[in-house]
Design an enzyme around this catalytic site. Structure first.
Site, PDB file in Angstrom:
ATOM      1  N   CYS A  98       3.326  -0.810   3.064  1.00 37.23           N
ATOM      2  CA  CYS A  98       3.309  -1.658   4.265  1.00 37.23           C
ATOM      3  C   CYS A  98       4.387  -2.751   4.148  1.00 37.23           C
ATOM      4  CB  CYS A  98       1.910  -2.226   4.483  1.00 37.23           C
ATOM      5  SG  CYS A  98       1.614  -2.826   6.174  1.00 37.23           S
ATOM      6  N   HIS A 151      -1.942   2.721   3.932  1.00 41.87           N
ATOM      7  CA  HIS A 151      -2.470   2.083   2.721  1.00 41.87           C
ATOM      8  C   HIS A 151      -3.319   3.039   1.888  1.00 41.87           C
ATOM      9  CE1 HIS A 151      -1.538  -2.222   3.598  1.00 41.87           C
ATOM     10  NE2 HIS A 151      -1.532  -1.786   4.842  1.00 41.87           N
ATOM     11  N   GLU A 189      -4.175   2.566  -1.163  1.00 41.47           N
ATOM     12  CA  GLU A 189      -5.027   1.752  -2.037  1.00 41.47           C
ATOM     13  C   GLU A 189      -6.333   1.352  -1.359  1.00 41.47           C
ATOM     14  OE1 GLU A 189      -2.879  -1.436   0.298  1.00 41.47           O
ATOM     15  OE2 GLU A 189      -2.549   0.627  -0.337  1.00 41.47           O
TER      16      GLU A 189
END
Length: 221
Positions: A85, A192, A194
């Protein structure tokens, strides 16, 4: 594997990345972006957020942080560099990845989950993927990837496009969601992974991404 998660003023996904990494047994540490030496780390992660408040352009100020010279050194040495990002935005601003991230084609912040197509399943970051689509969260106002035609031709020819959007949410050219540099060790994407590693969150599609990094580094066989 030792990994550094850079913390810029305004980063807000640094702990998300940190906890995802340690969940895989990676020796991770959050490092202030004023640090100018990252020689001890096998991999460097630039997390999401709003570095320096996204003033001027997202990532435009962060590219001048002291740590970025160390990031460039790591990239030149073939170590892993990953930008997610805002981290992706920083890597393009720093010239470590080609192209640029512009404001979404339809103005506004997008917070959603999107389907990604795996365009290259033999990259350092996708070797452990067993399927051709992933569902991952996005959260950005400036995720509209752009590159000129010459750059796009090179990206396609060199298989540097790793992920594309199934239903393009931000106007990115050629539906591009994630790319690598020519050497293949510097990676950036807007979604994302994660945030999709824990079953408690209802989505673990990000796990193969981190497993691929570990497999490539020899931590996983």
């Amino acid at each position: 594997m030792k990994a550094a998660v850079l913390d810029f003023p305004g980063s807000n996904c640094d702990f998300d990345m940190y906890y995802a990494l340690i969940d895989f047994g990676i020796d991770a540490k959050i490092i202030d972006a004023r640090q100018s030496n990252l020689d001890d780390y096998d991999a460097i992660f630039l997390p999401g957020g709003f570095s320096y408040g996204d003033y001027l352009r997202a990532g435009a100020i962060a590219r001048f942080a002291p740590a970025m010279e160390a990031v460039k050194k790591a990239a030149d040495q073939g170590r892993f560099v990953v930008g997610i990002c805002n981290g992706f935005q920083i890597l393009t601003e720093a010239g470590l990845l080609p192209g640029a991230l512009r404001m979404n084609a339809k103005a506004g912040f997008i917070c959603d989950q999107v389907l990604l197509n795996v365009e290259n399943d033999n990259s350092l970051f996708t070797k452990n993927l067993s399927r051709q689509q992933l569902l991952l969260p996005i959260a950005h106002a400036g995720g509209n990837y752009y590159a000129d035609q010459e750059t796009l031709t090179k990206l396609h020819a060199n298989r540097q496009i790793i992920f594309t959007y199934q239903d393009n949410p931000n106007g990115s050219i050629d539906d591009i969601a994630g790319i690598v540099n020519e050497k293949g060790n510097v990676f950036g994407m807007m979604p994302h992974p994660e945030r999709a590693v824990d079953p408690l969150l209802g989505n673990i599609d990000g796990r193969p991404f981190f497993e691929s990094i570990l497999q490539t580094s020899g931590v996983l066989n």
